[in-house]
Design a protein around this motif. Structure first.
Motif, mmCIF file in Angstrom:
data_model
loop_
_atom_site.group_PDB
_atom_site.id
_atom_site.type_symbol
_atom_site.label_atom_id
_atom_site.label_comp_id
_atom_site.label_asym_id
_atom_site.label_seq_id
_atom_site.Cartn_x
_atom_site.Cartn_y
_atom_site.Cartn_z
ATOM 1 N N LEU A 134 0.835 -1.205 0.000
ATOM 2 C CA LEU A 134 0.000 0.000 0.000
ATOM 3 C C LEU A 134 0.865 1.250 0.000
ATOM 4 C CD1 LEU A 134 -2.648 1.586 0.272
ATOM 5 C CD2 LEU A 134 -2.534 1.194 2.749
ATOM 6 N N THR A 135 1.891 1.251 0.837
ATOM 7 C CA THR A 135 2.798 2.401 0.893
ATOM 8 C C THR A 135 3.491 2.606 -0.450
ATOM 9 O OG1 THR A 135 3.167 2.021 3.257
ATOM 10 C CG2 THR A 135 4.778 3.393 2.109
ATOM 11 N N ILE A 136 3.960 1.522 -1.043
ATOM 12 C CA ILE A 136 4.613 1.612 -2.355
ATOM 13 C C ILE A 136 3.636 2.178 -3.387
ATOM 14 C CG2 ILE A 136 5.554 0.235 -4.263
ATOM 15 C CD1 ILE A 136 6.721 -1.652 -2.092
ATOM 16 N N LEU A 192 19.849 10.111 6.005
ATOM 17 C CA LEU A 192 20.855 9.262 6.638
ATOM 18 C C LEU A 192 21.365 9.841 7.949
ATOM 19 C CD1 LEU A 192 22.845 8.265 3.430
ATOM 20 C CD2 LEU A 192 21.477 6.735 4.868
ATOM 21 N N VAL A 193 21.270 11.153 8.089
ATOM 22 C CA VAL A 193 21.785 11.826 9.289
ATOM 23 C C VAL A 193 20.703 12.005 10.340
ATOM 24 C CG1 VAL A 193 22.718 14.022 10.165
ATOM 25 C CG2 VAL A 193 23.651 13.007 8.068
ATOM 26 N N GLY A 266 11.571 1.192 1.372
ATOM 27 C CA GLY A 266 12.670 0.478 2.013
ATOM 28 C C GLY A 266 13.439 1.361 2.975
ATOM 29 N N ASN A 267 13.679 2.616 2.580
ATOM 30 C CA ASN A 267 14.383 3.552 3.460
ATOM 31 C C ASN A 267 13.594 3.814 4.733
ATOM 32 O OD1 ASN A 267 16.592 3.885 1.777
ATOM 33 N ND2 ASN A 267 15.707 5.628 0.698
ATOM 34 N N ILE A 268 12.267 3.932 4.597
ATOM 35 C CA ILE A 268 11.432 4.175 5.777
ATOM 36 C C ILE A 268 11.481 2.983 6.721
ATOM 37 C CG2 ILE A 268 9.071 4.551 6.593
ATOM 38 C CD1 ILE A 268 8.551 6.072 3.971
ATOM 39 N N VAL A 319 3.119 1.622 6.583
ATOM 40 C CA VAL A 319 4.437 0.999 6.689
ATOM 41 C C VAL A 319 4.812 0.805 8.159
ATOM 42 C CG1 VAL A 319 5.901 3.072 6.687
ATOM 43 C CG2 VAL A 319 6.730 0.990 5.637
ATOM 44 N N GLY A 320 4.375 1.714 9.029
ATOM 45 C CA GLY A 320 4.641 1.553 10.456
ATOM 46 C C GLY A 320 3.907 0.358 11.037
#
Length: 381
Positions: A134-136, A192-193, A266-268, A319-320
C-alpha cells in the motif's frame, strides 16, 4: 445555543467530528482493511476457509455473509480488525482438541492448523506485506503525478561551532556518501543523518575534484514537521541553497515511479528499525511515539492541508503498522512467524503449553507498549 450554531459546531470542517474523527477513521480503516485483506486473499489462495472478516472489534454493527460462508462485518470498536479462519480457535492459532472434534470433515480440510507450514506462514506474512505494498502504491502515484523535488548534495553554508564545522566541512563541498551509503541528493544526506543523533558518522565529500573523508557526530535539534509535531532529528549543521543546490523537480514514468517508491519505502523501513533499536537503549525521545490520540490529531491536521496529505499519512502509518506487526512478539504476526520458524527447524510445532507461555509474555509486552503510547498521548508529552 441556536440550531444555526449547533450544526457548524458538529459538522463544520473545524469540528471534532469532521475535522478529526472522520479523517482518523478514514486513515485507520484503510490501513487495517489492507492489512486484513492481505491475510484474507493469501489465505483463500492457499485454500484456507475464512469464517469472518471484521473491521473493528467488539459487537457487530452491520454485516453480511458471502457465498463462501464468510461473515463480512463492521464492528463497534474501530481500532483494528481481524480475519478468523476455520479452525483458528484461539489467539495462538493452535487447535483445541475439544473444538477440533466439532469440525466436520470438510471443515478440517480447510482449517488453518491443518495446512502446510508454508501456507500458514504465507498467510500470516501477507498482512504486513500488503501494508508495505500500500505504501509503495501511494508513493508511486505521488511520484507519477507530482514528481519529486530534489537538490544537489552541496554544502552552501556551515553553521559556526556545529559538528560540521568541527569536522572541517567547507562551503562548496559535495557529499559523495554517508557511512558508506552513496548519496545523490541533499535529501539523501538528511535522511541518513536525521536518525543518527549522537552516532559518529563517516562522510566522503568531494572538494576541488578530490575525495576527502571527514567524521562528524550529528547533534539533536528540535524541529516542527508540516503537521505541527515537535520532532527531534540529528543534524550536523550544513545548509543547502538555491545557487549550489539547484533545486528542481524530477519527473518519473510508471516504472521509474514504482522503483523510486520501493526505494523510499525500504528507506522508511530501515529508519523505523533504526529508531526502535535506539529507542530500546534509551537514545531516542519517548515523545516521538504516539498512539491513537496522536494519530487522530495528525489525521485532522493532514486533512486540513489537503487530501494528498491525508493519503501520505495513510502510507506512513501503513508501513509503520507493517513493521510493528513483523516484530517477533506474540500475538503479533511476527510472533506467529517465529513459531513457524521454530517448527521448520525442529520438524514439529511447539507444544501448546510453550506457545501459551510465550503468548502471555508477548501480550504483556504489547499491552505495556500500548499503555505507554496512550500515556504519551494523554499525559506524557
Amino acid at each position: 445555543m441556536s440550531l444555526g450554531q449547533i450544526l457548524p459546531a458538529i459538522f463544520g470542517t473545524d469540528s471534532l467530528l469532521v475535522g478529526t474523527i472522520i479523517p482518523f477513521l478514514f486513515v485507520l480503516t484503510v490501513v487495517v482493511f489492507v492489512h486484513e485483506m492481505g491475510h484474507y486473499l493469501v489465505g483463500r489462495w492457499c485454500g484456507i476457509g475464512v469464517k469472518a472478516f471484521s473491521i473493528g472489534f467488539g459487537p457487530e454493527l452491520i454485516g453480511f455473509n458471502d457465498r463462501h460462508g464468510t461473515r463480512w462485518k463492521l464492528s463497534a470498536i474501530p481500532l483494528g480488525g481481524y480475519v478468523k479462519f476455520v479452525g483458528d480457535m484461539n489467539a495462538t492459532s493452535t487447535p483445541d482438541p475439544a473444538e477440533t472434534a466439532k469440525l466436520t470433515a470438510e471443515e478440517r480440510k480447510v482449517a488453518f492448523h491443518t495446512q502446510a507450514l508454508w501456507k500458514r506462514a504465507a498467510t500470516v506474512f501477507a498482512g504486513p506485506l500488503f501494508n508495505f505494498l500500500l505504501t509503495i502504491a501511494v508513493f508511486a502515484v505521488m511520484f507519477s503525478v507530482y514528481g519529486r523535488f530534489v537538490s544537489e548534495p552541496m554544502v552552501a553554508e556551515v553553521r559556526a561551532d556545529s559538528p560540521a564545522a568541527v569536522a572541517g566541512f567547507q562551503p562548496g563541498d559535495r557529499f559523495v556518501s554517508v557511512n558508506g551509503e552513496k548519496v545523490e541528493t541533499f535529501s539523501d544526506v538528511q535522511q541518513l543523518v536525521s536518525g543518527r543523533a549522537g552516532d559518529k558518522l563517516t562522510f566522503v565529500i568531494q572538494r576541488d575534484g578530490k575525495d576527502l573523508t571527514l567524521t562528524a557526530t550529528p547533534e539533536a535539534m528540535e524541529q516542527t514537521d508540516p503537521l505541527g509535531n515537535k520532532i527531534k532529528i540529528g543534524v550536523i549543521g550544513v545548509v543547502n541553497d538555491e545557487q549550489l543546490g539547484q533545486p528542481h523537480v524530477v519527473h518519473y514514468g510508471p516504472a521509474g515511479a514504482v522503483a523510486e517508491a520501493v526505494r523510499e519505502t525500504g528507506n522508511i523501513i530501515l529508519r523505523t528499525g533504526q529508531f526502535f533499536k535506539r529507542f530500546v537503549v534509551g537514545r531516542e525521545d519517548k515523545c516521538q511515539l504516539g498512539g491513537p490520540v496522536k494519530i487522530a490529531d495528525m489525521a485532522g491536521k493532514a486533512a486540513k492541508l489537503g487530501f494528498e496529505w491525508l493519503v501520505q499519512l495513510v502510507a506512513m502509518l501503513s508501513v509503520g503498522i507493517g513493521f510493528l506487526n513483523l516484530l517477533p512478539i506474540p500475538p503479533l504476526d511476527g510472533g506467529h512467524l517465529l513459531f513457524y520458524g521454530i517448527e521448520a527447524v525442529i520438524r514439529r510445532p511447539l507444544s501448546e503449553r510453550a506457545m501459551e507461555a510465550f503468548y502471555r509474555i508477548g501480550m504483556l509486552v504489547v499491552l505495556g507498549f500500548m499503555g505507554f503510547v496512550f500515556w504519551n498521548d494523554l499525559f506524557g508529552c
